[in-house]
Design an enzyme around this catalytic site. Structure first.
Site, PDB file in Angstrom:
ATOM      1  N   ARG A   1       0.828  -1.118  -0.003  1.00 25.49           N
ATOM      2  CA  ARG A   1       0.118   0.000   0.020  1.00 25.49           C
ATOM      3  C   ARG A   1       0.961   1.395  -0.131  1.00 25.49           C
ATOM      4  NH1 ARG A   1      -5.222  -1.756   3.656  1.00 25.49           N
ATOM      5  NH2 ARG A   1      -6.368  -2.476   1.913  1.00 25.49           N
TER       6      ARG A   1
ATOM      7  N   LYS B   1     -17.366 -18.461   2.243  1.00 23.34           N
ATOM      8  CA  LYS B   1     -18.725 -18.290   2.574  1.00 23.34           C
ATOM      9  C   LYS B   1     -19.652 -17.760   1.499  1.00 23.34           C
ATOM     10  CE  LYS B   1     -18.354 -18.190   7.573  1.00 23.34           C
ATOM     11  NZ  LYS B   1     -18.824 -17.554   8.767  1.00 23.34           N
TER      12      LYS B   1
ATOM     13  N   GLY C   1      -7.871  -9.127  -0.326  1.00 23.27           N
ATOM     14  CA  GLY C   1      -6.387  -9.672   0.446  1.00 23.27           C
ATOM     15  C   GLY C   1      -6.044 -11.056   0.324  1.00 23.27           C
TER      16      GLY C   1
ATOM     17  N   GLY D   1     -12.785  -4.128   0.746  1.00 22.46           N
ATOM     18  CA  GLY D   1     -14.066  -3.949   0.994  1.00 22.46           C
ATOM     19  C   GLY D   1     -14.674  -3.222  -0.194  1.00 22.46           C
TER      20      GLY D   1
END
Length: 407
Positions: free
Chosen positions: A43, A204, A361, A384
């Site tokens: 980053r 999930k 990630g 996100g």
């Protein structure tokens, strides 16, 4: 210009006069830390060029960022002070540090800056007004600058003071990292080279329902892997032994499969799998047909036939979007499928026969493991925000920039 050749719908620093201006630059320095040490500089590396350019154009560069999720104000473990040292080292240029992001300390540090110099302010989340997007806190931040530059796409899904509020108080522009991300995402999703495929993995289904619903209307091929594939397999009547599964979502999975069929999207599930009776490093495992999973087996990776099938999809496609590993790649030997697919996608990208965009990630970690990161057309460091963009949601930080362009 964007990838599609159209003018950018977002104001960029090409549109700004930066010389002799106090430029507030929002970046994402929320880097992984271990015992006070930064363990991944990705980053930081992404924002260096933008910071250098603004500095070289004669601006006073004032950097805003958060780190972690401090609960009750300032705390040593989430201070940006150590990040300032790393940023200075990577930039090869002095970076001053202020122990607060607003108030007398910040004002004094900004006043002392000369053109071309760089200042990093302390963690914006040390103040509750940041996450609340409190107008008073927004005003305090805005007083420190003449111009605002958002170079943190990864935080733009939050309507926080330093990502959304301040962009509506000052002349606001996209930084180079943000500009590149927006142009790639806009271009590859709005104007993709077709056929287009998506690879969606992870544990999930429940965390990616909106993603699947949006992608199936945009792509010709949708491959579902990882633990989430088990829910679809179980919903299709397959035995999955002791594999991870959200059986309560079986009906939802069947609806997704039906909706994909109506949208003329070919939804692809594993046809074989690598299974083991124990999930641990170097566990004994074997590849089995998806109809031959035993009662004590856990599905932990895609099998060789599924790899071949997915390679065929990649070869037929012109664009691929990837979010989530297709197996338990962190634990050998269950990285084989994810690494193999990453390597094939990288080769096809290098030969210009495929455009590849990936994010999240775990996906980045998998691409690094496969030494494929640098070969992809674009890899988003956002988590996100990348996911919400793919889901078709509005990102407050991006919309604030779009509003500036429209004004």
């Amino acid at each position: 210009m964007t990838r599609s050749g159209q003018a950018s719908p977002f104001p960029t620093i090409d549109d700004a006069i930066l010389t002799n201006k106090r430029v507030l630059v929002r970046v994402d320095l929320n880097v992984p830390m271990e015992n006070g040490r930064i363990t991944d500089l990705t980053r930081i590396d992404r924002v260096l060029a933008n910071i250098r350019e603004i500095s070289q154009k004669g601006a006073k560069v004032i950097i805003l960022s958060h780190l972690g999720r401090p609960k009750n104000g300032p705390e040593a473990e989430t201070s940006l002070k150590s990040v300032a040292v790393a940023l200075e080292h990577e930039l090869g240029q002095m970076v001053y540090f202020a122990s607060d992001c607003v108030g007398p300390v910040a004002k004094s540090a900004v006043s002392a800056l000369r053109n071309g110099e760089i200042l990093l302010l302390e963690n914006t989340r040390f103040h509750p007004g940041e996450t609340k997007n409190d107008p008073a806190f927004v005003n305090e931040l805005a007083e420190l600058g003449d111009i605002y530059v958002n170079d943190a796409f990864s935080t733009s899904h939050r309507a926080h003071a330093s990502t959304e509020g301040i962009a509506r108080k000052l002349p606001a522009y996209a930084g180079r990292t943000m500009q590149r991300e927006l142009e790639m995402l806009t271009g590859m999703l709005a104007h993709p080279e077709r056929p287009m495929a998506a690879i969606v993995g992870g544990a999930k289904v429940s965390t990616k329902l909106e993603l699947l619903g949006n992608l199936m209307r945009k792509v010709e091929f949708l491959f579902i892997g990882g633990g989430m594939a088990n829910t679809f397999l179980a919903a299709s009547g397959k035995k999955i032994g002791k594999s991870l599964c959200e059986i309560q979502l079986a009906e939802t999975a069947r609806r997704i499969m039906a909706d994909a069929d109506e949208a003329n999207c070919q939804l692809i599930l594993p046809v074989d799998a690598v299974v083991a009776t124990r999930f641990e490093p170097n566990a004994s495992c074997r590849a089995v047909d998806i109809d031959s999973v035993g009662d004590d087996d856990m599905i932990l990776d895609i099998g060789p036939r599924t790899i071949s099938k997915l390679v065929g999809v990649l070869a037929a496609a012109r664009t691929v979007v990837w979010n989530g590993p297709v197996g338990a790649f962190e634990t050998p030997p269950f990285q084989t499928g994810t690494v193999a697919i990453a390597k094939v996608a990288a080769v096809l990208t290098r030969t210009k026969s495929l455009e590849t965009i990936a994010g999240g990630g775990d996906t980045i970690a998998a691409l690094n493991q496969a030494s494929a990161f640098n070969d992809f057309t674009y890899v988003s460091t956002a988590g996100g925000a990348f996911l919400e963009w793919l889901e078709g949601k509005i990102l407050p930080g991006v919309e604030a920039l779009r509003a500036q362009k429209a004004a």
